[in-house]
Design a protein around this motif. Structure first.
Motif, PDB file in Angstrom:
ATOM      1  N   GLU A  57      21.733   9.169  27.876  1.00 46.76           N
ATOM      2  CA  GLU A  57      20.718   8.292  27.314  1.00 46.76           C
ATOM      3  C   GLU A  57      19.832   9.079  26.360  1.00 46.76           C
ATOM      4  O   GLU A  57      19.031   9.901  26.788  1.00 46.76           O
ATOM      5  CB  GLU A  57      19.860   7.690  28.442  1.00 46.76           C
ATOM      6  N   PRO A  58      19.983   8.848  25.065  1.00 43.40           N
ATOM      7  CA  PRO A  58      19.160   9.586  24.100  1.00 43.40           C
ATOM      8  C   PRO A  58      17.687   9.324  24.384  1.00 43.40           C
ATOM      9  O   PRO A  58      17.303   8.197  24.690  1.00 43.40           O
ATOM     10  CB  PRO A  58      19.560   8.977  22.745  1.00 43.40           C
ATOM     11  N   GLY A  59      16.901  10.365  24.330  1.00 39.18           N
ATOM     12  CA  GLY A  59      15.480  10.205  24.652  1.00 39.18           C
ATOM     13  C   GLY A  59      14.643  11.190  23.866  1.00 39.18           C
ATOM     14  O   GLY A  59      15.156  11.993  23.079  1.00 39.18           O
ATOM     15  N   LEU A  60      13.357  11.137  24.120  1.00 39.16           N
ATOM     16  CA  LEU A  60      12.409  11.947  23.354  1.00 39.16           C
ATOM     17  C   LEU A  60      12.188  13.338  23.939  1.00 39.16           C
ATOM     18  O   LEU A  60      11.800  14.259  23.230  1.00 39.16           O
ATOM     19  CB  LEU A  60      11.055  11.224  23.321  1.00 39.16           C
ATOM     20  N   ILE A  61      12.410  13.491  25.244  1.00 42.03           N
ATOM     21  CA  ILE A  61      11.941  14.694  25.939  1.00 42.03           C
ATOM     22  C   ILE A  61      13.110  15.618  26.298  1.00 42.03           C
ATOM     23  O   ILE A  61      14.030  15.229  27.014  1.00 42.03           O
ATOM     24  CB  ILE A  61      11.191  14.288  27.227  1.00 42.03           C
ATOM     25  N   ARG A  62      13.018  16.851  25.826  1.00 40.66           N
ATOM     26  CA  ARG A  62      14.086  17.829  26.066  1.00 40.66           C
ATOM     27  C   ARG A  62      14.368  18.029  27.546  1.00 40.66           C
ATOM     28  O   ARG A  62      15.532  17.989  27.964  1.00 40.66           O
ATOM     29  CB  ARG A  62      13.701  19.166  25.437  1.00 40.66           C
ATOM     30  N   VAL A  63      13.327  18.245  28.346  1.00 35.26           N
ATOM     31  CA  VAL A  63      13.591  18.632  29.736  1.00 35.26           C
ATOM     32  C   VAL A  63      14.185  17.484  30.551  1.00 35.26           C
ATOM     33  O   VAL A  63      14.713  17.704  31.631  1.00 35.26           O
ATOM     34  CB  VAL A  63      12.330  19.184  30.448  1.00 35.26           C
ATOM     35  N   ASP A  64      14.109  16.248  30.028  1.00 40.11           N
ATOM     36  CA  ASP A  64      14.737  15.125  30.721  1.00 40.11           C
ATOM     37  C   ASP A  64      16.120  14.808  30.155  1.00 40.11           C
ATOM     38  O   ASP A  64      16.768  13.860  30.613  1.00 40.11           O
ATOM     39  CB  ASP A  64      13.868  13.861  30.594  1.00 40.11           C
ATOM     40  N   ALA A  65      16.562  15.571  29.159  1.00 42.16           N
ATOM     41  CA  ALA A  65      17.787  15.185  28.439  1.00 42.16           C
ATOM     42  C   ALA A  65      19.038  15.440  29.260  1.00 42.16           C
ATOM     43  O   ALA A  65      19.082  16.328  30.112  1.00 42.16           O
ATOM     44  CB  ALA A  65      17.874  15.944  27.118  1.00 42.16           C
ATOM     45  N   ASP A  66      20.062  14.651  28.989  1.00 42.40           N
ATOM     46  CA  ASP A  66      21.374  14.832  29.624  1.00 42.40           C
ATOM     47  C   ASP A  66      22.165  15.894  28.870  1.00 42.40           C
ATOM     48  O   ASP A  66      21.735  16.412  27.837  1.00 42.40           O
ATOM     49  CB  ASP A  66      22.105  13.487  29.629  1.00 42.40           C
ATOM     50  N   GLU A  67      23.353  16.185  29.391  1.00 39.32           N
ATOM     51  CA  GLU A  67      24.170  17.265  28.838  1.00 39.32           C
ATOM     52  C   GLU A  67      24.597  17.004  27.387  1.00 39.32           C
ATOM     53  O   GLU A  67      24.730  17.957  26.607  1.00 39.32           O
ATOM     54  CB  GLU A  67      25.418  17.432  29.735  1.00 39.32           C
ATOM     55  N   VAL A  68      24.794  15.740  27.019  1.00 39.65           N
ATOM     56  CA  VAL A  68      25.276  15.426  25.671  1.00 39.65           C
ATOM     57  C   VAL A  68      24.165  15.531  24.638  1.00 39.65           C
ATOM     58  O   VAL A  68      24.376  16.039  23.526  1.00 39.65           O
ATOM     59  CB  VAL A  68      25.890  13.997  25.644  1.00 39.65           C
ATOM     60  N   THR A  69      22.985  15.076  25.003  1.00 36.56           N
ATOM     61  CA  THR A  69      21.909  15.041  24.002  1.00 36.56           C
ATOM     62  C   THR A  69      21.052  16.303  23.995  1.00 36.56           C
ATOM     63  O   THR A  69      20.340  16.553  23.022  1.00 36.56           O
ATOM     64  CB  THR A  69      21.001  13.808  24.231  1.00 36.56           C
ATOM     65  N   TYR A  70      21.125  17.096  25.049  1.00 37.07           N
ATOM     66  CA  TYR A  70      20.288  18.304  25.131  1.00 37.07           C
ATOM     67  C   TYR A  70      20.460  19.215  23.905  1.00 37.07           C
ATOM     68  O   TYR A  70      19.463  19.685  23.334  1.00 37.07           O
ATOM     69  CB  TYR A  70      20.599  19.069  26.424  1.00 37.07           C
ATOM     70  N   PRO A  71      21.701  19.472  23.473  1.00 38.04           N
ATOM     71  CA  PRO A  71      21.854  20.393  22.341  1.00 38.04           C
ATOM     72  C   PRO A  71      21.100  19.941  21.094  1.00 38.04           C
ATOM     73  O   PRO A  71      20.598  20.780  20.341  1.00 38.04           O
ATOM     74  CB  PRO A  71      23.371  20.399  22.089  1.00 38.04           C
ATOM     75  N   ALA A  72      21.008  18.636  20.878  1.00 37.83           N
ATOM     76  CA  ALA A  72      20.296  18.166  19.693  1.00 37.83           C
ATOM     77  C   ALA A  72      18.829  18.593  19.745  1.00 37.83           C
ATOM     78  O   ALA A  72      18.248  19.008  18.730  1.00 37.83           O
ATOM     79  CB  ALA A  72      20.405  16.643  19.594  1.00 37.83           C
ATOM     80  N   HIS A  73      18.228  18.504  20.927  1.00 40.10           N
ATOM     81  CA  HIS A  73      16.837  18.951  21.078  1.00 40.10           C
ATOM     82  C   HIS A  73      16.702  20.430  20.707  1.00 40.10           C
ATOM     83  O   HIS A  73      15.730  20.842  20.075  1.00 40.10           O
ATOM     84  CB  HIS A  73      16.364  18.739  22.518  1.00 40.10           C
ATOM     85  N   VAL A  74      17.666  21.220  21.131  1.00 38.63           N
ATOM     86  CA  VAL A  74      17.597  22.665  20.903  1.00 38.63           C
ATOM     87  C   VAL A  74      17.870  23.006  19.437  1.00 38.63           C
ATOM     88  O   VAL A  74      17.177  23.833  18.839  1.00 38.63           O
ATOM     89  CB  VAL A  74      18.579  23.388  21.841  1.00 38.63           C
ATOM     90  N   ILE A  75      18.866  22.345  18.887  1.00 41.13           N
ATOM     91  CA  ILE A  75      19.216  22.626  17.486  1.00 41.13           C
ATOM     92  C   ILE A  75      18.029  22.296  16.580  1.00 41.13           C
ATOM     93  O   ILE A  75      17.687  23.060  15.667  1.00 41.13           O
ATOM     94  CB  ILE A  75      20.487  21.839  17.089  1.00 41.13           C
ATOM     95  N   PRO A 102      17.104  28.752  21.261  1.00 38.98           N
ATOM     96  CA  PRO A 102      18.565  28.675  21.149  1.00 38.98           C
ATOM     97  C   PRO A 102      19.306  29.106  22.408  1.00 38.98           C
ATOM     98  O   PRO A 102      20.444  28.669  22.633  1.00 38.98           O
ATOM     99  CB  PRO A 102      18.890  29.600  19.966  1.00 38.98           C
ATOM    100  N   THR A 103      18.670  29.930  23.255  1.00 35.21           N
ATOM    101  CA  THR A 103      19.410  30.450  24.418  1.00 35.21           C
ATOM    102  C   THR A 103      19.840  29.331  25.362  1.00 35.21           C
ATOM    103  O   THR A 103      20.827  29.485  26.067  1.00 35.21           O
ATOM    104  CB  THR A 103      18.587  31.507  25.193  1.00 35.21           C
ATOM    105  N   TYR A 104      19.130  28.183  25.358  1.00 33.74           N
ATOM    106  CA  TYR A 104      19.546  27.088  26.242  1.00 33.74           C
ATOM    107  C   TYR A 104      20.948  26.590  25.870  1.00 33.74           C
ATOM    108  O   TYR A 104      21.816  26.431  26.730  1.00 33.74           O
ATOM    109  CB  TYR A 104      18.569  25.905  26.150  1.00 33.74           C
ATOM    110  N   THR A 105      21.131  26.325  24.575  1.00 33.44           N
ATOM    111  CA  THR A 105      22.422  25.747  24.178  1.00 33.44           C
ATOM    112  C   THR A 105      23.499  26.814  24.045  1.00 33.44           C
ATOM    113  O   THR A 105      24.673  26.564  24.331  1.00 33.44           O
ATOM    114  CB  THR A 105      22.236  24.892  22.909  1.00 33.44           C
ATOM    115  N   LEU A 106      23.091  28.038  23.686  1.00 32.26           N
ATOM    116  CA  LEU A 106      24.062  29.134  23.756  1.00 32.26           C
ATOM    117  C   LEU A 106      24.570  29.258  25.191  1.00 32.26           C
ATOM    118  O   LEU A 106      25.757  29.495  25.436  1.00 32.26           O
ATOM    119  CB  LEU A 106      23.421  30.456  23.316  1.00 32.26           C
ATOM    120  N   GLY A 107      23.683  29.091  26.138  1.00 26.62           N
ATOM    121  CA  GLY A 107      24.062  29.147  27.545  1.00 26.62           C
ATOM    122  C   GLY A 107      25.031  28.035  27.908  1.00 26.62           C
ATOM    123  O   GLY A 107      26.023  28.256  28.615  1.00 26.62           O
TER     124      GLY A 107
END
Lengths: 505, 505
Positions: free
Chosen positions: A348-366, A423-428
């Protein structure tokens, strides 16, 4: 008895530094879990003194001379672990000595003031209230980056990155992030379409008493390999993994209306904890015995949480265990493996990084990676940050940001001076996918073992190919040796497609 | 800006030392309460490094020069607190520098080996198994005592005593102990006779669930003045008061068959905790802001436990509270104030110091004081220790010691190198009686307030006359100012007679 060599003297000194860092780590754990509020000032004084004493030990004039001597006279004869240890000492020393005491002090004061102002600014949705303080932080961060860039022979951003991700390179990150970013919008559409074709999700009915949740997560922690003779599980406002390798302490927080948050949070922190526990025991008190960097650390938590524990295989095993420990009938609605899998892989795309799912999380980080580089270089003016944030969220995730509170004010990092960390979140996440695939290739039994709740085959592979290496190799070398290639977005993209579009993994 | 003076530089250094000591204190608390067993080695390394770093800070060559300079150029102009602070710094420095590193190391190793051997020797009732190791400890202790005696201009025993009881003197202790010892046998006979005339004691019927005991003791701690915003209550095998003044942590252990042990133990530790909390806040990180010594510390726990909380006045208030919190009807047998008073003032000569009542406890201490002085001087040969112990117990308490396990092997202290420590227990008991009497004289409402469960008048007096003084005066000066005279056995003897013979207090 011969006088100790320069390298031997350095080892003695760095062992002390490790013990002081470990002591501070335990005091941080205490502060976050059990310390009464009135102890805060005394604790701050203890931690400040530990930092000051460590800084003095690390930057004493003789250390530079010992490093020079060891590198000149001993390095070629050292075995690879000692050689890597010496390199890690030099790296730590360089970061500690390259900055003037005045700059460190000014930066530390600016960060404290900015973080304080940020709390009010976020609550009041008022970016202007923190803008000038963030400008000061940014300007001092540029000074720091310039000084470290010169000492390390890197770009300014790479010099900041090196604090969190030794030897990380923005150019490499940019390449894999651009690759991923190009694919994400299509992937997200496909994932939402796949999700839309499924019948309505039935959630297990609560409430879920804290005592039962605690019993469940402890049971699964032990199942995964957490050893309570060498660690603890406690509660704190912000969950974390702390302590030291032989006494790893993870925390969580419980919500009686939803057990999934605490459960997946604990499994995530357990991944961090197993990494710490698996670091090479013979090098406990030396730099080479410590974790490789933030992206590898995050890869271990995400491997455990995302690759292993949100998989269909594991949830098939875990579904009846969850029902049993939480006091539900196994055939009650929502407790079957498929429902739990869908619950734990919901997009579910959302506004908040820490609530993001696995698919949308990288967009927050990028987005944050792009913006922080532009802020650092000056390509983006601070006044344009809120707008750039809105544009980025629209372009990357298709969501409209209604205010700065849920926009560029949401995370503490920049306001606390952490630039080069995001970046380390999505590199991880990407590293996790690549390592998990390599583990399955090398040990084909891994998925079936997870479906039996048996983590030994997976953990055994990780111990050998990741945990036990400490800092004897770089993150890049570790990944290349373990998986046959450097970091590559393809494996992570394939994992996301398989799980969220094919609904198979 | 002028360069800091020698004294200002010392203050900065000693603040660091305080913070390091505080950090170690918190890590000790953790070790005793929540640390998983597998964390022991890592914790030992952290604590050893904190000790080593502190020792280096305290004994660095410039410290002696700074002390000389401050004493020569600044002392006369310092206000009394700073002057006392400088004296305390000098004292600490002297203890740390007077011994050679080799002697400290040899003593530390001998104590560890002896303590280890003692565990087996006590379990196996085998004094011979630890005799040689104790001889080594004793011989090294004599060397230490000789070196410190010369540096301090004291007798060897006084030099050891000074480690626990700054400026304590064996001659003064001997005088008050002899005075007390002369009275004890008659007092004990009278107390046992008085007790024998009372009807049979009815004890409250258990079991007493841990949760209820915890609620009771927390309630009474708060009543007495413990502030949970600045402290904690936890569990440990050996109850203690640790932490730091703004975050005081006391521990206890619960027995579901008997609530009295945990309750009185907690009230005892609360006395220690209130002392720590009441130390002068403006001097938190300087030597002058710390506790005066072991006998004053023990006086504060014994004042709270023995003078206040085992009194008829307090137990009259507390009896219905205990019944209520422990889930008993207030009129159930054994829950009336008189029964609880008799339960908490029961006298019974026995073999074991830590189980002793208020009347017989001093005999245990006086015996140890006499024996350790004779051992140190060589007047008593180690081989004669078991026999001398039996003789002493017979003479002082009229009990026959059946074996060494319950004789000279019962306490860890000597085997761990602590010689000169034992007298502080009974000095504390005598100091407590004298201070309590002075408080009642100065604030006549104190006993009635205790009977209402109101500790404010007592605590207020202690804050002013004891806690808030830190080390700005010696223990001797504090007591003389607060009570109008130096330590004197008369008040303690009168207290014992009033409570245990007249059954009145």
């Amino acid at each position: 008895m011969d006088a100790p060599t320069a390298y031997a003297r350095l080892k003695t000194r760095f062992a002390r530094l490790t013990h002081l860092e470990d002591a501070a780590g335990m005091l941080h754990w205490d502060l976050s879990t059990v310390m009464p509020e009135g102890g805060a000032d005394a604790r701050a004084a203890q931690l400040a003194t530990l930092r000051a004493v460590s800084h003095d030990l690390l930057t004493a004039p003789e250390v530079g001379a010992l490093l020079d001597g060891a590198e000149r006279d001993e390095a070629t004869a050292l075995d690879p672990w000692d050689r890597a240890n010496l390199d890690a000492m030099r790296r730590q020393w360089r970061h500690a000595t390259v900055l003037s005491a005045d700059l460190v002090e000014a930066h530390s004061r600016a960060c404290s003031a900015c973080e304080m102002a940020w709390r009010g600014a976020r609550a009041g949705d008022d970016f202007a209230a923190v803008r000038d303080k963030l400008a000061t932080v940014l300007s001092l961060t540029r000074e720091i980056a310039a000084a470290k860039a010169e000492a390390l022979g890197r770009s300014p951003y790479d010099a900041l990155l090196d604090q969190y991700e030794p030897d990380g390179r923005e150019a490499e990150i940019e390449a894999v992030f651009d690759d991923l970013a190009a694919d994400l919008p299509g992937l997200l559409d496909d994932a939402l379409a796949a999700q839309g074709r499924e019948p309505a999700l039935v959630r297990p009915a609560g409430p879920f008493p804290v005592e039962r949740q605690r019993a469940l997560v402890r049971h699964l922690m032990e199942r995964i390999g957490f050893d309570f003779r060498h660690g603890r599980l406690d509660e704190s406002l912000h969950p974390f993994c702390g302590g030291v390798p032989d006494d790893v302490r993870i925390t969580t927080r419980y919500d009686e209306a939803d057990f999934s948050g605490a459960l997946m949070g604990v499994l995530h922190e357990t991944g961090h904890a197993l990494y710490e526990r698996g670091l090479p025991a013979a090098w406990r008190d030396q730099p080479v015995g410590r974790a490789l960097g933030m992206s590898v650390h995050e890869s271990q938590s995400l491997l455990m949480e995302m690759q292993a524990c949100r998989s269909r295989a594991f949830l098939t095993f875990a579904a009846p265990v969850m029902a049993d420990k939480l006091g539900a009938a196994p055939d009650a609605p929502g407790w079957d493996a498929d429902s739990l899998y869908r619950l734990n892989t919901r997009v579910e795309p959302g506004l908040i990084r820490v609530d993001a799912d696995e698919v949308t999380y990288p967009a927050h980080v990028i987005l944050r990676f792009r913006l922080e580089r532009a802020l650092l270089s000056g390509d983006l003016a601070l006044d344009d940050l809120p707008g750039a944030w809105r544009d980025g969220m629209r372009d990357l995730l298709g969501v409209a940001v209604p205010d700065d509170r849920t926009g560029c004010l949401q995370d503490i990092h920049w306001y606390d001076g952490a630039i080069g960390y995001f970046p380390t979140y999505t590199l991880g996440a990407m590293t996790a996918a690549q390592l998990f695939q390599a583990a399955v290739t090398a040990v084909p039994d891994v998925p079936e073992a997870l479906a039996r709740g048996d983590f030994a085959p997976l953990l055994g592979w990780l111990r050998t190919h990741v945990h036990g290496l400490g800092q004897s190799v770089t993150a890049r070398e570790m990944l290349t040796r373990a998986t046959g290639r450097p970091l590559d977005a393809a494996v992570f993209k394939a994992h996301l497609r398989r799980r969220y579009v094919d609904r198979a993994g």
